[in-house]
Write an enzyme that holds these catalytic residues in place. Structure first.
Site, PDB file in Angstrom:
ATOM      1  N   ARG A 174       0.823  -1.213   0.000  1.00 13.99           N
ATOM      2  CA  ARG A 174       0.000   0.000   0.000  1.00 13.99           C
ATOM      3  C   ARG A 174       0.866   1.276   0.000  1.00 13.99           C
ATOM      4  O   ARG A 174       0.564   2.254   0.686  1.00 13.99           O
ATOM      5  CB  ARG A 174      -0.959   0.007   1.207  1.00 13.99           C
ATOM      6  CG  ARG A 174      -1.925  -1.174   1.237  1.00 13.99           C
ATOM      7  CD  ARG A 174      -3.067  -0.992   0.273  1.00 13.99           C
ATOM      8  NE  ARG A 174      -3.603  -2.254  -0.218  1.00 13.99           N
ATOM      9  CZ  ARG A 174      -4.726  -2.828   0.179  1.00 13.99           C
ATOM     10  NH1 ARG A 174      -5.454  -2.258   1.085  1.00 13.99           N
ATOM     11  NH2 ARG A 174      -5.129  -3.960  -0.352  1.00 13.99           N
ATOM     12  N   SER A 245     -11.092  -1.053   2.605  1.00 14.13           N
ATOM     13  CA  SER A 245     -10.351  -1.172   3.876  1.00 14.13           C
ATOM     14  C   SER A 245     -10.019   0.226   4.393  1.00 14.13           C
ATOM     15  O   SER A 245      -9.432   1.016   3.657  1.00 14.13           O
ATOM     16  CB  SER A 245      -9.025  -1.903   3.665  1.00 14.13           C
ATOM     17  OG  SER A 245      -9.243  -3.103   2.996  1.00 14.13           O
ATOM     18  N   GLU A 341      -5.892   4.217   5.762  1.00 16.56           N
ATOM     19  CA  GLU A 341      -5.487   3.988   4.372  1.00 16.56           C
ATOM     20  C   GLU A 341      -5.958   5.084   3.401  1.00 16.56           C
ATOM     21  O   GLU A 341      -5.161   5.563   2.590  1.00 16.56           O
ATOM     22  CB  GLU A 341      -6.003   2.621   3.910  1.00 16.56           C
ATOM     23  CG  GLU A 341      -5.498   2.263   2.540  1.00 16.56           C
ATOM     24  CD  GLU A 341      -5.984   0.909   2.074  1.00 16.56           C
ATOM     25  OE1 GLU A 341      -5.614  -0.099   2.683  1.00 16.56           O
ATOM     26  OE2 GLU A 341      -6.749   0.876   1.099  1.00 16.56           O
TER      27      GLU A 341
HETATM   28  C1  FAD Z   1     -15.445  -1.139  -2.000  1.00 15.56           C
HETATM   29  C2  FAD Z   1     -13.973  -0.827  -2.132  1.00 15.56           C
HETATM   30  C3  FAD Z   1     -13.064  -1.863  -2.212  1.00 15.56           C
HETATM   31  C4  FAD Z   1     -11.693  -1.593  -2.338  1.00 15.56           C
HETATM   32  N1  FAD Z   1     -10.834  -2.648  -2.408  1.00 15.56           N
HETATM   33  C5  FAD Z   1      -9.502  -2.420  -2.534  1.00 15.56           C
HETATM   34  C6  FAD Z   1      -8.585  -3.521  -2.618  1.00 15.56           C
HETATM   35  O1  FAD Z   1      -8.971  -4.690  -2.611  1.00 15.56           O
HETATM   36  N2  FAD Z   1      -7.269  -3.234  -2.716  1.00 15.56           N
HETATM   37  C7  FAD Z   1      -6.801  -1.951  -2.762  1.00 15.56           C
HETATM   38  O2  FAD Z   1      -5.582  -1.771  -2.857  1.00 15.56           O
HETATM   39  N3  FAD Z   1      -7.651  -0.886  -2.687  1.00 15.56           N
HETATM   40  C8  FAD Z   1      -8.982  -1.093  -2.575  1.00 15.56           C
HETATM   41  N4  FAD Z   1      -9.847  -0.028  -2.496  1.00 15.56           N
HETATM   42  C9  FAD Z   1      -9.314   1.347  -2.507  1.00 15.56           C
HETATM   43  C10 FAD Z   1      -9.362   2.046  -3.900  1.00 15.56           C
HETATM   44  O3  FAD Z   1     -10.292   1.433  -4.743  1.00 15.56           O
HETATM   45  C11 FAD Z   1      -8.001   2.051  -4.590  1.00 15.56           C
HETATM   46  O4  FAD Z   1      -7.036   2.681  -3.785  1.00 15.56           O
HETATM   47  C12 FAD Z   1      -8.048   2.760  -5.954  1.00 15.56           C
HETATM   48  O5  FAD Z   1      -6.830   2.598  -6.636  1.00 15.56           O
HETATM   49  C13 FAD Z   1      -8.357   4.260  -5.837  1.00 15.56           C
HETATM   50  O6  FAD Z   1      -8.615   4.729  -7.141  1.00 15.56           O
HETATM   51  P1  FAD Z   1      -9.363   6.095  -7.407  1.00 15.56           P
HETATM   52  O7  FAD Z   1      -9.259   6.381  -8.866  1.00 15.56           O
HETATM   53  O8  FAD Z   1     -10.724   6.039  -6.852  1.00 15.56           O
HETATM   54  O9  FAD Z   1      -8.444   7.117  -6.620  1.00 15.56           O
HETATM   55  P2  FAD Z   1      -8.880   8.338  -5.683  1.00 15.56           P
HETATM   56  O10 FAD Z   1      -9.605   7.801  -4.508  1.00 15.56           O
HETATM   57  O11 FAD Z   1      -9.552   9.381  -6.472  1.00 15.56           O
HETATM   58  O12 FAD Z   1      -7.457   8.871  -5.228  1.00 15.56           O
HETATM   59  C14 FAD Z   1      -6.658   8.123  -4.354  1.00 15.56           C
HETATM   60  C15 FAD Z   1      -5.294   8.830  -4.228  1.00 15.56           C
HETATM   61  O13 FAD Z   1      -4.599   8.730  -5.467  1.00 15.56           O
HETATM   62  C16 FAD Z   1      -4.284  10.037  -5.971  1.00 15.56           C
HETATM   63  N5  FAD Z   1      -4.441   9.961  -7.426  1.00 15.56           N
HETATM   64  C17 FAD Z   1      -5.504   9.492  -8.117  1.00 15.56           C
HETATM   65  N6  FAD Z   1      -5.247   9.523  -9.438  1.00 15.56           N
HETATM   66  C18 FAD Z   1      -4.002  10.041  -9.580  1.00 15.56           C
HETATM   67  C19 FAD Z   1      -3.174  10.348 -10.699  1.00 15.56           C
HETATM   68  N7  FAD Z   1      -3.568  10.115 -11.953  1.00 15.56           N
HETATM   69  N8  FAD Z   1      -1.955  10.891 -10.463  1.00 15.56           N
HETATM   70  C20 FAD Z   1      -1.527  11.141  -9.205  1.00 15.56           C
HETATM   71  N9  FAD Z   1      -2.265  10.872  -8.107  1.00 15.56           N
HETATM   72  C21 FAD Z   1      -3.487  10.327  -8.296  1.00 15.56           C
HETATM   73  C22 FAD Z   1      -5.275  10.976  -5.311  1.00 15.56           C
HETATM   74  O14 FAD Z   1      -4.741  12.291  -5.245  1.00 15.56           O
HETATM   75  C23 FAD Z   1      -5.419  10.331  -3.945  1.00 15.56           C
HETATM   76  O15 FAD Z   1      -4.341  10.710  -3.121  1.00 15.56           O
HETATM   77  C24 FAD Z   1     -11.229  -0.256  -2.381  1.00 15.56           C
HETATM   78  C25 FAD Z   1     -12.162   0.794  -2.305  1.00 15.56           C
HETATM   79  C26 FAD Z   1     -13.514   0.512  -2.189  1.00 15.56           C
HETATM   80  C27 FAD Z   1     -14.504   1.640  -2.133  1.00 15.56           C
END
Ligand code: FAD
Length: 345
Positions: A174, A245, A341
């Site tokens: 992570r 998580s 997280e």
């Molecule tokens: C139901 C559920 C289940 C999940 N299961 C998992 C799992 O099994 N494993 C896991 O690892 N995670 C899990 N997650 C967490 C999440 O889905 C991941 O971390 C995912 O990669 C976040 O993507 P996002 O586009 O929504 O990012 P955001 O939530 O929009 O952003 C997350 C972070 O990344 C940064 N960011 C986003 N895009 C960029 C970019 N292009 N350049 C630079 N920085 C950027 C943002 O500034 C922020 O700090 C889960 C979430 C949910 C809601």
């Protein structure tokens, strides 16, 4: 706002954009100023404008790993870069360049449809491709870093585009150099390396139980099993707000693990790649009696203590107050500090 004309159309500007539908916690939030980025070439001008106006800024992907305040001041960059190409393919591996705005799960489905299996253990993780390397998404024994060749990003410190190869990204559980340097790298593209030799990765307990020791599941079998387990275990953000998580699984030394195990004989833990022991944060929270508990509009999910939920009308403050209660109790009971997280904006 007056902006210089050039051949490339500038990033679209939107004022006061509501973000309730753009964060999986369903928090009522709005961004003062949003730049919709459709092409990497738009980014230098966006960052220049932001700097000229001395605005704070951040990138928002799918909003599935963030805790948003009611107002996001300054500028918020929404990544809509959607290209997707197989840039090379030989007998050993295919290289796939994918824009930061592509939906992660849709990419996983596309790779399977195009006979490029490998990402199936990471099916149904919400969010965008650009966010996947930020916390090195992982599930069911697989990390996205295992399949990343390199990252294309704009380095806001150096004011230039950079290519970071896998070993320069410092991927860990992570974690990555992107997470360690917020507001420095804007990921525009991820280049995946998908080996042509596929083997099922079903050593993780839940998957091993599904398939048994001697079965030989196909990539589609693994994909369907992962989707089924995730759908059963995790709350759907469209029904109940959450960010998956909420705490990282704490990693402890073998000595600390053995001391805890003497007192808590049913302690749930996993081996860690660094030779330490990863404790199940959900188990620690469950032991403290939080599962299913509610505190006003927020609470702990009834089927999985690692997931905090917004029952409706909750705020970032409500979530962080509940998180602190959990952290304090777990520290008191087990001497372990839980790390949040999701990214707190
Ligand atoms: C139901 C559920 C289940 C999940 N299961 C998992 C799992 O099994 N494993 C896991 O690892 N995670 C899990 N997650 C967490 C999440 O889905 C991941 O971390 C995912 O990669 C976040 O993507 P996002 O586009 O929504 O990012 P955001 O939530 O929009 O952003 C997350 C972070 O990344 C940064 N960011 C986003 N895009 C960029 C970019 N292009 N350049 C630079 N920085 C950027 C943002 O500034 C922020 O700090 C889960 C979430 C949910 C809601």
């Amino acid at each position: 706002m007056n902006r210089p004309q050039n051949a490339l159309s500038p990033a679209k500007l939107i004022s006061n954009l509501g973000l309730k539908d753009r964060n999986t916690f369903g928090l009522d939030a709005h961004a003062e100023l949003v730049y919709e980025v459709n092409a990497p070439e738009q980014i230098p001008a966006v960052i220049k404008e932001i700097r000229d106006q001395k605005l704070t800024w951040r990138v928002l992907g799918g909003g599935s790993n963030v805790i948003l305040p009611p107002v996001l001041p300054g500028a918020t960059l929404l990544m809509n870069i959607m290209d997707q190409d197989i840039i090379s393919s030989n007998a050993n591996a295919a290289l796939l360049a994918v824009g930061a705005g592509v939906n992660w799960h849709e990419l996983v489905v596309w790779t399977l449809e195009n006979n490029l299996p490998g990402l199936e253990n990471l099916a149904l993780i919400p969010g965008t491709v650009g966010a996947a390397p930020i916390q090195n998404i992982s599930a069911y024994g697989v990390e996205v870093a295992d399949y990343i060749n390199s990252i294309e990003a704009f380095d806001a410190n150096k004011q230039t585009f950079v290519t970071l190869h896998n070993d320069a990204c410092h991927f860990a559980y992570r974690d990555s150099c992107f997470k360690q340097n917020p507001q420095r790298f804007i990921v525009t593209k991820v280049v995946f390396k998908i080996p042509k030799t596929w083997r099922a990765r079903v050593h993780y307990a839940d998957l091993a139980n599904q398939f048994g020791e001697h079965s030989s599941p196909s990539p589609e079998d693994v994909f369907l099993a992962v989707c089924k387990m995730r759908t059963q275990k995790l709350p759907d953000p469209r029904t109940i707000g959450n960010a998956g998580s909420f705490f990282q699984n704490p990693i402890v030394s073998i000595e600390q693990f053995e001391t805890l195990l003497k007192v808590h004989t049913d302690l749930v833990s996993y081996p860690d790649a660094t030779g330490k022991r990863k404790l199940a944060a959900g188990w620690l929270i469950d032991q403290c009696g939080f599962k299913g508990q509610r505190m006003g509009n927020v609470g702990v999910y009834e089927n999985q203590a690692l997931v905090l939920v917004n029952h409706g009308g909750g705020t970032a403050k409500d979530i962080l107050v509940l998180a602190k209660c959990i952290q304090d109790k777990v520290r008191k009971e087990f001497g372990i500090s839980l790390q949040i997280e999701p990214n707190i904006f």
